[in-house]
Structures are given as C-alpha cells and as structure tokens.
Design an enzyme around this catalytic site. Structure first.
Site, PDB file in Angstrom:
ATOM      1  N   ASP A 179       0.860  -1.188   0.000  1.00 45.80           N
ATOM      2  CA  ASP A 179       0.000   0.000   0.000  1.00 45.80           C
ATOM      3  C   ASP A 179       0.896   1.237   0.000  1.00 45.80           C
ATOM      4  O   ASP A 179       1.549   1.535   1.003  1.00 45.80           O
ATOM      5  CB  ASP A 179      -0.897  -0.022   1.247  1.00 45.80           C
TER       6      ASP A 179
ATOM      7  N   GLY B 161     -11.743   5.617 -11.043  1.00 45.50           N
ATOM      8  CA  GLY B 161     -12.707   4.861 -11.836  1.00 45.50           C
ATOM      9  C   GLY B 161     -13.369   5.794 -12.817  1.00 45.50           C
ATOM     10  O   GLY B 161     -12.878   6.894 -13.056  1.00 45.50           O
TER      11      GLY B 161
ATOM     12  N   SER C   4      -4.664  14.233 -14.613  1.00 47.84           N
ATOM     13  CA  SER C   4      -5.881  13.915 -15.358  1.00 47.84           C
ATOM     14  C   SER C   4      -6.526  15.168 -15.921  1.00 47.84           C
ATOM     15  O   SER C   4      -6.379  16.277 -15.368  1.00 47.84           O
ATOM     16  CB  SER C   4      -6.863  13.233 -14.402  1.00 47.84           C
TER      17      SER C   4
ATOM     18  N   CYS D 283      -9.380  15.778 -15.469  1.00 47.21           N
ATOM     19  CA  CYS D 283     -10.345  16.207 -14.432  1.00 47.21           C
ATOM     20  C   CYS D 283      -9.850  17.407 -13.641  1.00 47.21           C
ATOM     21  O   CYS D 283     -10.564  17.935 -12.797  1.00 47.21           O
ATOM     22  CB  CYS D 283     -10.665  15.057 -13.485  1.00 47.21           C
TER      23      CYS D 283
ATOM     24  N   TYR E  75     -11.645  13.931  -6.872  1.00 49.14           N
ATOM     25  CA  TYR E  75     -10.588  13.374  -7.731  1.00 49.14           C
ATOM     26  C   TYR E  75      -9.755  14.463  -8.427  1.00 49.14           C
ATOM     27  O   TYR E  75      -8.526  14.436  -8.421  1.00 49.14           O
ATOM     28  CB  TYR E  75     -11.262  12.457  -8.759  1.00 49.14           C
TER      29      TYR E  75
ATOM     30  N   ASN F 275      -9.027  10.322 -20.729  1.00 51.10           N
ATOM     31  CA  ASN F 275      -9.723   9.045 -21.012  1.00 51.10           C
ATOM     32  C   ASN F 275      -8.909   8.025 -21.808  1.00 51.10           C
ATOM     33  O   ASN F 275      -8.963   7.996 -23.039  1.00 51.10           O
ATOM     34  CB  ASN F 275     -11.000   9.299 -21.810  1.00 51.10           C
TER      35      ASN F 275
ATOM     36  N   ALA G 167     -16.310   4.857 -19.981  1.00 56.41           N
ATOM     37  CA  ALA G 167     -17.303   4.707 -21.048  1.00 56.41           C
ATOM     38  C   ALA G 167     -16.923   3.695 -22.149  1.00 56.41           C
ATOM     39  O   ALA G 167     -17.750   2.842 -22.487  1.00 56.41           O
ATOM     40  CB  ALA G 167     -17.623   6.059 -21.647  1.00 56.41           C
TER      41      ALA G 167
ATOM     42  N   LYS H  36     -21.690  -3.613 -22.416  1.00 59.38           N
ATOM     43  CA  LYS H  36     -23.150  -3.607 -22.541  1.00 59.38           C
ATOM     44  C   LYS H  36     -23.598  -4.127 -23.917  1.00 59.38           C
ATOM     45  O   LYS H  36     -24.578  -4.859 -24.025  1.00 59.38           O
ATOM     46  CB  LYS H  36     -23.681  -2.188 -22.325  1.00 59.38           C
TER      47      LYS H  36
ATOM     48  N   ARG I  16     -16.506  13.660 -25.622  1.00 57.33           N
ATOM     49  CA  ARG I  16     -15.206  13.356 -25.013  1.00 57.33           C
ATOM     50  C   ARG I  16     -14.223  12.977 -26.123  1.00 57.33           C
ATOM     51  O   ARG I  16     -14.621  12.671 -27.250  1.00 57.33           O
ATOM     52  CB  ARG I  16     -15.306  12.120 -24.091  1.00 57.33           C
TER      53      ARG I  16
HETATM   54  P1  NAD Z   1      -6.247   1.497 -12.514  1.00 52.43           P
HETATM   55  O1  NAD Z   1      -7.278   1.613 -11.443  1.00 52.43           O
HETATM   56  O2  NAD Z   1      -6.367   0.372 -13.468  1.00 52.43           O
HETATM   57  O3  NAD Z   1      -4.788   1.498 -11.879  1.00 52.43           O
HETATM   58  C1  NAD Z   1      -4.462   2.139 -10.684  1.00 52.43           C
HETATM   59  C2  NAD Z   1      -3.806   1.104  -9.805  1.00 52.43           C
HETATM   60  O4  NAD Z   1      -3.360   1.742  -8.605  1.00 52.43           O
HETATM   61  C3  NAD Z   1      -4.754  -0.015  -9.380  1.00 52.43           C
HETATM   62  O5  NAD Z   1      -4.258  -1.260  -9.779  1.00 52.43           O
HETATM   63  C4  NAD Z   1      -4.832   0.122  -7.881  1.00 52.43           C
HETATM   64  O6  NAD Z   1      -4.950  -1.115  -7.199  1.00 52.43           O
HETATM   65  C5  NAD Z   1      -3.516   0.802  -7.558  1.00 52.43           C
HETATM   66  N1  NAD Z   1      -3.553   1.491  -6.281  1.00 52.43           N
HETATM   67  C6  NAD Z   1      -4.542   2.282  -5.779  1.00 52.43           C
HETATM   68  N2  NAD Z   1      -4.204   2.709  -4.557  1.00 52.43           N
HETATM   69  C7  NAD Z   1      -2.981   2.190  -4.266  1.00 52.43           C
HETATM   70  C8  NAD Z   1      -2.121   2.251  -3.162  1.00 52.43           C
HETATM   71  N3  NAD Z   1      -2.465   2.949  -2.069  1.00 52.43           N
HETATM   72  N4  NAD Z   1      -0.962   1.594  -3.206  1.00 52.43           N
HETATM   73  C9  NAD Z   1      -0.604   0.861  -4.296  1.00 52.43           C
HETATM   74  N5  NAD Z   1      -1.388   0.747  -5.386  1.00 52.43           N
HETATM   75  C10 NAD Z   1      -2.563   1.406  -5.373  1.00 52.43           C
HETATM   76  O7  NAD Z   1      -6.268   2.902 -13.292  1.00 52.43           O
HETATM   77  P2  NAD Z   1      -5.496   3.357 -14.601  1.00 52.43           P
HETATM   78  O8  NAD Z   1      -6.513   3.649 -15.619  1.00 52.43           O
HETATM   79  O9  NAD Z   1      -4.401   2.423 -14.925  1.00 52.43           O
HETATM   80  O10 NAD Z   1      -4.908   4.747 -14.096  1.00 52.43           O
HETATM   81  C11 NAD Z   1      -3.541   4.923 -13.736  1.00 52.43           C
HETATM   82  C12 NAD Z   1      -3.324   6.371 -13.348  1.00 52.43           C
HETATM   83  O11 NAD Z   1      -3.705   7.237 -14.425  1.00 52.43           O
HETATM   84  C13 NAD Z   1      -4.128   6.840 -12.144  1.00 52.43           C
HETATM   85  O12 NAD Z   1      -3.342   7.704 -11.370  1.00 52.43           O
HETATM   86  C14 NAD Z   1      -5.281   7.594 -12.761  1.00 52.43           C
HETATM   87  O13 NAD Z   1      -5.794   8.562 -11.889  1.00 52.43           O
HETATM   88  C15 NAD Z   1      -4.612   8.210 -13.976  1.00 52.43           C
HETATM   89  N6  NAD Z   1      -5.571   8.530 -15.036  1.00 52.43           N
HETATM   90  C16 NAD Z   1      -6.167   7.535 -15.743  1.00 52.43           C
HETATM   91  C17 NAD Z   1      -7.085   7.860 -16.741  1.00 52.43           C
HETATM   92  C18 NAD Z   1      -7.764   6.795 -17.557  1.00 52.43           C
HETATM   93  O14 NAD Z   1      -8.545   7.138 -18.435  1.00 52.43           O
HETATM   94  N7  NAD Z   1      -7.524   5.523 -17.330  1.00 52.43           N
HETATM   95  C19 NAD Z   1      -7.391   9.202 -17.003  1.00 52.43           C
HETATM   96  C20 NAD Z   1      -6.766  10.180 -16.243  1.00 52.43           C
HETATM   97  C21 NAD Z   1      -5.840   9.847 -15.282  1.00 52.43           C
END
Ligand code: NAD
Length: 331
Positions: free
Chosen positions: A55, A80, A119, A121, A150, A179, A194, A201, A223
């Site tokens: 963690d 998410g 992000s 966001c 977030y 995204n 999405a 779906k 988007r």
């Molecule tokens: P994901 O949820 O698949 O991966 C994130 C991982 O971080 C998960 O496996 C989760 O278990 C792990 N995690 C969470 N808390 C933790 C902790 N305390 N210690 C260790 N591991 C931890 O998401 P993703 O889509 O691969 O996103 C990766 C990064 O990119 C994130 O920071 C997310 O905010 C950012 N991001 C993603 C998107 C997207 O569209 N996927 C868009 C903008 C930003």
C-alpha cells in the site's frame, strides 16, 4: 541508456501501469511493479519484473517500493469512471498519500525522473459546460475549479510535483491523461470508463439476444479517448524529455459524443440496439477535448490512433473476457 536502470511503477497492477511495466521491460529497464491489490487481481503480471504487493499510502512502504529506483512512475490512485469518482470523493482525495510519500522518497533516493499521472479532471468545470467544446489548453486549469474530489487531488499533486522540482530538485514530469482505453483494463465492477462499459453492454446485449442498451445521460456529452499505445508512447516521451517541465495534455483530439461511441461499438458487433437513456446517472461535464498545440510544439507528436481502430482491439479483448472464465491475473 535504459539498460540496467531500475524503473518502479506504482500502480503496476492496474491498466496503464501493466502496459507501462511491459514497455519498460522491452526498453531494457529492470522493472519493479507495485500495487495494493493481490497479484491474482493484477491486469498483467510480468514474470521478468519484480512484483510487490504494497500500500503506497504509507511512507515506509514507499521506501521499500522505491529503494534503489532510478525512475519512479507514480500511477497508483483510487480511481474509476464517473460513477466511481462522483460517489467516492474522500477515497479519491486519499490518493494524495502515495503522491506525497512518493515524492518524499524520490528526493531521499535521488531519482533521475519522477513521472506523475494527472488527469483532464483538473480542468475548470466552467469551461466544460457545452458539448460543442473548445478543446482545453493547459492554462485552462486556472483559475481552479477542478472536478470535486478526484480532480482537486490531481491538481494539488501536480503542484506538489512542481514545488519538489523547484525547491528540492526532484526531476518531476506530469501528464494530464484524457480518457485512456484499451485491452487489459477495467471493464466491469463499477470503476470502468465509457469505452469499456459500452463494449460490455453491447456484447452482453448480443450474447443474451436482448437488443437494448442503457446509456448514462442523453448521449450528447462529448469526449476524446486515447488508445493505450499512445498513452505509453506519450509517457515515455514526456518522462525522457529535458524540457517538458510543466503539466501537459496527453490525450487524443478526436472528439465524439457518447452516442457516436455507441454507433462505433454497435458497428463492431454488427447489431443495432434500442437506446434507453438514464438521465439521472452520473455523466460528468457536458464536453471535453484535449488541445494538443503544446505537445505538438514540444514533442512534435500527438496521440493519433483512430478511435475505431483502438475500439476494435478493446472490443475483441472484452469479448474474450466475457466468454472465458479465466481469472484476471492469468489472462
Ligand atoms: P487502474 O485503477 O487500473 O490502476 C491504478 C492502480 O493503482 C490499481 O491497480 C490500484 O490497485 C492501484 N492502487 C490504488 N491505490 C494504491 C495504493 N495505495 N498503493 C498501491 N497501489 C494502489 O487505473 P489506470 O486507468 O491504470 O490509471 C492509472 C493512473 O492514471 C491513475 O493515477 C489515474 O488517476 C490516472 N488517469 C487515468 C485515466 C484513464 O482514463 N484511465 C485518465 C486520467 C488519469
């Protein structure tokens, strides 16, 4: 240059982290992937990497994770799709801990690079009220009015990266992802975004012969979606760059409405569905696109995989997941 260097991927069991770890191995890095989830829940487990379950909210765990690191890629976050981030703001804000402790340890260890995944966001919600968007430029994050929970956490952590760079000399690099989608990502369970949700779906409707689909909102929200290969290429270019110091957009500029995204997936599936619009569901801002002027200027490149091409690969992978019973880590 990469050969022998240790690259640590925080969130390496996640969607983007799994692909990044794979790519870093291919580049010749020694790779350590770290994630809070048990390994049988990781989207990809690479046997050539050192894989740790920790963690990263804890400082001591960050010290274990990043020991000896030349490069840190901090992707660990509780995140998410809209449904998750609108209903779990406190959890999203706690992601400030892996970022804070990650930066503190990066300074202790003296890393050559610290990459942080921000992000879209972070952008001011006032500038995203119309589906006919003006694409967001980096400076549109201010004056700040980010996505509650977030987005504010991401904006705060971006600034921490800047100050650790300016005050402590930690060589931070920050990308604002827009995204990201592709195979080996979340496609069910409530955290999916999405593109994956719509694939699931549509496939479910096809498999069950029930030709209806529920769409969140009225489907007019717009988007852009970036294919995972572009995301990984961009992370590498930004991290390796000597001059991309401030947060930069990493996203596609191919804008679509959710209805158009459904058209694409229906076409891939070879079916037409009756659309039921759930108007009270979380749907996020009305419109959002990535202005890529800066990335083109600084890196002479922008994410360019056509949505239809990336969605076909994503659709096939989700179809395989839904029709097989193999546990996640073994896929
Ligand atoms: P994901 O949820 O698949 O991966 C994130 C991982 O971080 C998960 O496996 C989760 O278990 C792990 N995690 C969470 N808390 C933790 C902790 N305390 N210690 C260790 N591991 C931890 O998401 P993703 O889509 O691969 O996103 C990766 C990064 O990119 C994130 O920071 C997310 O905010 C950012 N991001 C993603 C998107 C997207 O569209 N996927 C868009 C903008 C930003």
């Amino acid at each position: 240059m990469a050969r022998g260097e240790l690259a640590v991927v925080g969130g390496g069991g996640g969607f983007i982290g799994g692909w990044l770890a794979k790519n870093l191995l291919e580049q010749g890095y020694r790779v350590r992937a770290v994630d809070i989830k048990p390994q049988d829940e990781w989207y990809q487990v690479h046997p050539q990497a050192e894989n740790l379950q920790l963690d990263l909210k804890g400082l001591e765990n960050c010290r274990r994770a990043y020991k000896g690191a030349d490069r840190i890629y901090q992707l660990a976050a509780d995140m998410g799709g809209m449904g998750f981030i609108e209903n779990n703001k406190a959890l999203c804000m706690l992601s400030v801990l892996p970022n804070t402790h990650g930066l503190m340890v990066a300074q202790e260890v003296g890393v050559k690079r610290f990459f942080y995944s921000s992000s879209a966001c972070v952008y001011n919600a006032e500038k995203q009220k119309d589906a006919n968007v003006t694409a967001l430029k980096e400076e549109d994050a201010y004056p700040a009015m980010a996505e509650d929970g977030y987005g504010w956490e991401k904006l705060f952590s971006e600034r921490m990266c800047r100050h650790f760079r300016e005050d402590f000399g930690v060589p931070t690099r920050v990308a604002r992802f827009h995204n990201v989608y592709g195979p080996h990502g979340t496609w069910d369970g409530g955290r999916e975004k999405a593109p994956a949700a719509i694939c699931r779906k549509v496939i479910k409707a096809k498999l069950e012969g029930k030709h209806e689909i529920e769409i969140w909102g009225d489907g007019s929200q717009t988007r852009s979606f970036m294919y995972i290969d572009d995301c990984i290429k961009g992370i590498n270019m930004i991290t390796d760059s000597e001059h991309v110091l401030e947060p930069i957009n990493l996203g596609s500029s191919e804008l679509v409405s959710i209805n158009q995204l459904v058209d694409i997936v229906e076409d891939l599936a070879g079916i037409k569905l009756k659309r039921n619009y759930k108007l009270d569901a979380p749907k996020g801002v009305a419109g959002r696109n990535s202005d890529n002027t800066k990335i083109k200027q600084l890196l002479n490149w922008e994410p360019n995989t056509r949505l239809r091409v990336g969605m076909e690969k994503t659709y096939r992978w989700i179809h395989d997941q839904m029709t097989s019973k193999v546990p996640v880590g073994a896929r």
